[in-house]
Design an enzyme around this catalytic site. Structure first.
Site, PDB file in Angstrom:
ATOM      1  N   LYS A 196      60.344   6.263  48.264  1.00  0.00           N
ATOM      2  CA  LYS A 196      60.943   7.508  47.777  1.00  0.00           C
ATOM      3  C   LYS A 196      60.347   7.802  46.412  1.00  0.00           C
ATOM      4  CE  LYS A 196      65.233   9.826  46.692  1.00  0.00           C
ATOM      5  NZ  LYS A 196      66.697   9.759  46.724  1.00  0.00           N
ATOM      6  N   LYS A 256      59.618   9.709  51.665  1.00  0.00           N
ATOM      7  CA  LYS A 256      60.243  10.914  51.145  1.00  0.00           C
ATOM      8  C   LYS A 256      59.649  11.281  49.785  1.00  0.00           C
ATOM      9  CE  LYS A 256      64.715  12.378  49.604  1.00  0.00           C
ATOM     10  NZ  LYS A 256      66.024  11.985  49.228  1.00  0.00           N
TER      11      LYS A 256
END
Ligand code: PBG
Length: 333
Positions: A196, A256
């Site tokens: 992330k 992400k």
């Protein structure tokens, strides 16, 4: 011309094209993110046209709509009342909090829908960080993990199928795995936000939850999340994170944001045999919506092409706010 190979032969008719098509989209591979709040009304989110904050009563209808379109999984995010936000974010493990209540209700009314949760402190923190901020302005790792474990157990108790740690603290997957197992939730899976990145693409999401890092007050508060989320300049580091998450017991690895990080999706697909998920985040959604509203792009074509590109890069699962629209469009083709 005297050509032996003419790749266009297999592009000549739609029958031939679909025969040799390598990848496809299936609504069962979508995970549909939904925002919930305490209100009794549906509240539109301005930077994400078509996306709302749902009341618990209205949430059911939206989840049923998704189910009928073939979507088998949702992920829930809470817009927590300002009065409940504290420095330690203890509301995150309140058994009667918004998310546990939403999970219980969904599981009662639609037990087969797979429910994924988000584990992080930011929606509950008055500082707007995923972890506890010390008086010196440091986002604490090990102290935060205790809270994350309690949050995960409460979500599992309520009926969550997949726990999604999104905070990027070190060692949280292993700690959460152990906490779940200790409480008898060895059957509950972990979909880890493995890679992330500290990204500007989360802007509209933070508006939706009012969860952005706050101004420094009595103590310094980091302006961004770069001491825990990954540096967008790094790719090899994603592999280290994936290896750690695998060792610690993650069931699914996630990348992400999605679009600007397709190389990371591809790399993790090569490195791991676990299912890979990609998060088509709020800022990516907002850009498509804005251009479509202006008539500058064909929304349907752009969305379906984008989602397919995640599959081509190697994602098994796609978290996307376009889930219902895309499922509807896929029915029509
Ligand atoms: C919270 C969280 C964020 C998103 C998912 N979980 C925001 C952040 O890390 O600041 C972003 C999702 C999106 O932008 O669609 N930890």
């Amino acid at each position: 011309m005297d050509l032996t190979y003419r790749p266009r032969r297999l592009r000549r008719t739609s029958g031939l094209r679909s025969m040799v098509q390598e990848h496809s989209l299936n609504p069962a591979d979508f995970i549909y993110p939904l925002f919930v709040h305490e209100g009794d009304h549906v509240e539109p989110i301005s930077a994400m046209p078509g996306v709302n904050r749902w009341s618990l009563d209205n949430l059911m209808g939206e989840v049923e709509r998704a189910w009928k379109l073939g979507i088998k999984s949702v992920v829930l995010f809470p817009k927590v009342d300002e009065a409940l936000k504290t420095e330690d974010a203890a509301e995150c493990f309140n058994e009667k909090g918004l998310i546990p209540r939403a999970i219980r209700r969904l599981k009662k009314e639609l037990p087969e829908m797979t429910i994924m949760t988000d584990v992080a402190l930011d929606p509950y923190s008055c500082d707007g960080h995923d972890g506890i901020v010390s008086s010196e302005g440091v986002v604490l790792n090990d102290e935060t993990i205790e809270y994350l474990c309690r949050q995960a157990v409460v979500q599992a108790q309520a009926g969550a199928d997949l726990i999604g740690p999104s905070d990027m603290m070190d060692g949280r997957v292993g700690a959460i795995r152990e906490a779940l197992d200790d409480e008898g939730y060895e059957h509950v899976g972990i979909i880890s936000y493995t890679a992330k990145y500290s990204s500007a693409y989360y802007g509209p999401f933070r508006e939706a939850l009012d969860s952005a890092p706050r101004e420094a007050s009595i103590k310094p508060i980091p302006k961004d999340k770069s001491t825990y989320q990954m540096n967008p300049a790094n790719a090899r580091e994603a592999i280290t994170e994936a290896q750690l998450d695998e060792q610690e017991g993650a069931d699914i690895l996630m990348v992400k944001p999605g679009l600007a990080y397709m190389d990371i999706v591809y790399r993790l697909r090569q490195e791991s045999e676990l299912p890979i998920a990609a998060y088509n985040v709020s800022g990516e959604y907002a850009m498509v919506k804005a251009a479509a509203e202006k008539g500058w792009i064909d929304e349907r074509a752009v969305v379906l092409e984008t989602l397919l590109s995640f599959r081509r890069a190697g994602a098994d699962l796609i978290l996307t706010y376009h889930a219902c629209d895309a499922a509807e469009w896929l029915r029509q083709v």
